[in-house]
Design an enzyme around this catalytic site. Structure first.
Site, PDB file in Angstrom:
ATOM      1  N   GLY A  11       0.929  29.292  45.244  1.00  0.00           N
ATOM      2  CA  GLY A  11       0.717  30.119  45.480  1.00  0.00           C
ATOM      3  C   GLY A  11      -0.802  30.428  46.736  1.00  0.00           C
ATOM      4  CE1 TYR A 142      -8.176  31.129  35.960  1.00  0.00           C
ATOM      5  CE2 TYR A 142     -10.699  31.631  36.838  1.00  0.00           C
ATOM      6  CZ  TYR A 142      -9.164  31.183  37.003  1.00  0.00           C
ATOM      7  OH  TYR A 142      -9.262  30.660  38.041  1.00  0.00           O
TER       8      TYR A 142
END
Ligand SMILES: NC(=O)c1ccc[n+]([C@@H]2O[C@H](COP(=O)([O-])OP(=O)(O)OC[C@H]3O[C@@H](n4cnc5c(N)ncnc54)[C@H](O)[C@@H]3O)[C@@H](O)[C@H]2O)c1
Length: 319
Positions: A11, A142
């Site tokens: 990532g 989130y």
């Protein structure tokens, strides 16, 4: 010396954390892993790479045992905008993944780094000078997974004596790997578009102020908090860290210092705007400064100059 495992290593942050950890601790001591497959060489930096889906307990356990892992940097997660699109998957990956990681860490006595986020705050949190200890009632999936993750890490520290530590990271700006679908991605995209087309269409309103940090400071903060003297730590999960805060309008002005004809317009995405509007504008990182001497090196001007210099070279090479 036991090894280090990095999950989500391909990532935006992992791509730079793995080479930095390898430089710091030695190539063979750092095992990179991701659910995606690594391109041999470039992304994995030549060191060990394992396929690990963080929702699969036995995959984590097998890699931790085989490599004799003693520290886990758990970077695998779905970011804010993607998590809002797929809340059920986000719960599985962000909470399910963290829970399994902590359980394996408990069994094998590993230290764990957990990246929280300014998304762990919500609309009821004071938005300026956001304190280290304050109201955390996030309204996004989130944020829910991040605040629950902070609590779970503190629980494992208190209940099982695990060395868990974390940072509430702001929007991260970098030029190596693309961002993974967060609300602050505009602050990376804008640089690519500025170098390529001298124009950017921004998905946040011009006056949306958010905390941001350049990747070299992020990597420094992650390594420092994990190396901090435990006897000085009052907090663990997770420390506010700040480096700069700005609006899209202010960032565009700074880019114009280097590219005078750069133009920006706005095509606001209501989903990401609503997420941004629920986050702090500027957090107070006094606890990080007091407990492990946190001090960033890049402000808006220094970050912008460095981003443009690095991207000009990178994009010229890829043409
Ligand atoms: N980038 C930011 O601006 C930012 C800000 C605050 C917090 N964070 C946090 O930092 C961490 C890393 O963020 P990033 O920007 O590098 O994210 P990213 O989306 O760029 O990378 C996440 C990585 O996790 C991997 N992944 C997804 N599901 C997985 C699974 N089930 N098992 C294993 N790997 C899986 C993906 O393939 C990807 O390579 C995340 O926890 C994120 O919430 C990031």
């Amino acid at each position: 010396m036991r090894r280090i495992l990095v999950t989500g290593a391909l990532g935006q942050i992992g791509s730079e954390l793995v080479p930095a950890l390898r430089k710091h601790y030695g190539d063979d001591r750092v095992v990179a892993s991701d659910i995606r497959t690594a391109t041999v060489g470039a992304e994995t930096d030549g060191g060990p790479f394992e396929h690990v889906d963080c929702t699969q307990f036995h995959q984590i356990q097998e890699v931790v045992r085989r490599h004799d892992v003693g520290v886990i940097y758990h970077m695998a997660a779905l970011l804010s905008a993607i998590a809002e699109e797929k809340p059920q998957v986000a719960w599985q990956v962000n909470m399910g993944g963290l829970y399994r990681m902590l359980e394996v860490a408990r069994q094998y006595r590993c230290a764990v780094f957990m990246p929280s986020s300014i998304g762990a705050f919500g609309p009821a949190t004071p938005r300026d000078g956001t304190p280290q200890d304050t109201i955390q009632r996030p309204t996004t999936m989130y944020g829910v997974t991040k605040v629950a993750g902070e609590l779970l890490c503190d629980y494992y520290a208190g209940r099982f004596g695990l060395d868990t530590r974390g940072l509430r990271l702001p929007g991260i700006i970098s030029h190596v790997a693309p961002p993974g679908g967060g609300t602050t991605d505009y602050a990376v995209d804008i640089f690519y578009q500025a170098v390529r087309y001298r124009h950017y269409s921004c998905f946040l309103r011009p006056d949306t102020c958010l905390d941001m940090m350049y990747m070299p400071d992020t990597i420094d903060a992650i390594i420092r908090v994990m190396e901090a003297d435990p006897s000085r730590l009052v907090h663990r999960n997770a420390f506010n860290v700040a480096a700069m805060n700005f609006t899209p309008e202010r960032l565009a002005d700074e880019i114009r210092v280097h590219i005078p004809d750069f133009a920006i317009d706005y095509d606001v995405d209501p989903v990401r705007q609503a997420i941004a509007d629920s986050w702090p504008r500027a957090v107070d990182d006094g606890a990080a400064r007091a407990e492990w001497d946190w001090a960033p090196h890049y402000d808006l001007a220094a970050m912008t100059a460095d981003m443009l210099e690095k991207l000009r070279v990178k994009l010229a090479r890829s043409n």
